[in-house]
Design an enzyme around this catalytic site. Structure first.
Site, short mmCIF file in Angstrom:
data_model
loop_
_atom_site.label_atom_id
_atom_site.label_comp_id
_atom_site.label_asym_id
_atom_site.label_seq_id
_atom_site.Cartn_x
_atom_site.Cartn_y
_atom_site.Cartn_z
N CYS A 173 10.66 -1.84 22.85
CA CYS A 173 9.65 -1.24 21.97
C CYS A 173 8.60 -0.47 22.78
O CYS A 173 7.83 0.30 22.21
CB CYS A 173 9.00 -2.30 21.09
SG CYS A 173 8.13 -3.57 21.99
N ASP B 71 -0.51 -8.57 -9.31
CA ASP B 71 -1.42 -7.88 -8.40
C ASP B 71 -0.67 -6.70 -7.79
O ASP B 71 0.16 -6.88 -6.90
CB ASP B 71 -1.81 -8.89 -7.31
CG ASP B 71 -3.09 -8.51 -6.63
OD1 ASP B 71 -3.60 -7.42 -6.91
OD2 ASP B 71 -3.57 -9.30 -5.81
N ASP C 297 0.19 -14.13 -7.85
CA ASP C 297 -0.30 -13.53 -6.60
C ASP C 297 0.42 -14.13 -5.41
O ASP C 297 1.11 -15.15 -5.52
CB ASP C 297 -1.81 -13.69 -6.47
CG ASP C 297 -2.43 -12.62 -5.57
OD1 ASP C 297 -1.68 -11.82 -4.99
OD2 ASP C 297 -3.66 -12.60 -5.43
#
Length: 306
Positions: free
Chosen positions: A66, A213, A150
């Site tokens: 990476c 949400d 949620d």
DNA sequence: GCGACAG
DNA sequence: ATCTTGTCGC
């Protein structure tokens, strides 16, 4: 069934294609995943890479380079911390990539872009467009009890709570589920991160109406998470988001490409998901929005206790 | 240089 | 939402 690709796996597989001595960018990787909007999510996923080239205890084929991923303008980008960026530069220089004034030297020549990828996000967009045809925007629910849902996170694990209320807003019952999350938050793809957990909770109990949400049809493909959940679970559903995902606010009304898709109600951006009209979505949130934080609290508690 | 960018 | 490895357009 609702299948979600492991985007971490897809992303790491792509990063391994960057040869030593070259670099690529977060944005190019995002395009290879199928949508440039995922650039930040690529950075976030790479930040969770446990197999960087700093690991000397792993066989080479396990390592994920990476450090070869940099910003679109050739600047080095992140690597966990300010100190980490020094490591990133050292790893690059060791592979013959020079860094001058915080940028990759001869950036254009060093830039790798020929990724071989199935572009998974492209397929997901197609799926969203297909499912959007099934959205029903007329009232088709009985307002008896309703659930507010949620989600909270701890590392790669998500915790979903649904609190069920009766018509006076008295709290009845809480249902919860948890799942390993292999899909980062990417704007407009939220359902692929959270819907698996939501479907699990709905296996325990299906309220006559669900408030989530996030957005319903207030979405570039009309497939915010509340619309996606509504269509996939075939359940009446409303979305209430705390910030705006595109669209124009004109007074209380929200428009996308000239189409009225929802309302601003207090601090919430409200849009129907499925089997609810725009007007009913607004009325229900106006009446019950004070209960939304209770679901948030329930999800948080679930995450802490587990 | 600042905002957009659901959670 | 967490925890801190973006990018583009104005």
């Amino acid at each position: 069934m609702f299948q979600v690709p492991d985007l971490y796996e897809e992303c790491f597989t792509l990063v391994k294609q960057i040869p030593a001595g070259m670099v690529s960018t977060y944005g190019i990787l995002a395009k290879a995943l199928g949508d440039e909007i995922a650039a930040r999510a690529v950075g976030q996923m790479l930040g969770e890479n446990q197999n960087s080239f700093l690991r000397s205890d792993l066989p080479e084929e396990k390592l994920i380079p990476c450090h070869r991923v940099v910003y679109a303008d050739g600047r080095i980008g992140g690597f966990t911390s300010e100190k980490g960026v020094e490591d990133k530069i050292r790893l690059l220089e060791r592979e013959g990539v020079r860094v001058q004034d915080g940028k990759v030297a001869d950036f254009r020549e060093k830039l790798f872009q020929d990724f071989v990828s199935s572009e998974p996000l492209k397929r997901l967009r197609g799926e969203q467009e297909k499912l959007a045809e099934k959205i029903w925007l007329e009232d088709d629910f009985t307002l008896g009890e309703f659930g507010i849902l949620d989600v909270a996170y701890r590392g790669r694990r998500g915790y979903c709570a649904m609190v069920v209320f009766d018509l006076n807003g008295s709290q009845r019952t809480t249902f919860a589920a948890t799942a390993e999350i292999n899909f980062p938050y990417i704007p407009t793809y939220l359902a692929y991160r959270e819907l698996p957990m939501i479907l699990k909770v709905l296996e325990y109990y299906r309220p006559s109406l669900l408030l989530i949400d996030g957005n319903g049809i207030l979405h570039p493909r009309k497939m915010g998470i509340a619309a996606h959940a509504g269509v996939v679970a075939e359940i009446p559903c409303i979305g209430a988001a705390k910030s705006l995902l595109g669209g124009q606010l004109e007074g209380e009304k929200i428009f996308i490409r000239g189409e009225h898709v929802g309302y601003k109600c207090g601090k919430y951006y409200v849009s129907p998901g499925h089997r609810v009209s725009i007007e009913s979505a607004r009325k229900i949130v106006e009446r019950y929005s004070h209960l939304i934080p209770l679901a948030h609290g329930a999800a948080k508690r679930t995450a802490i206790l587990k």
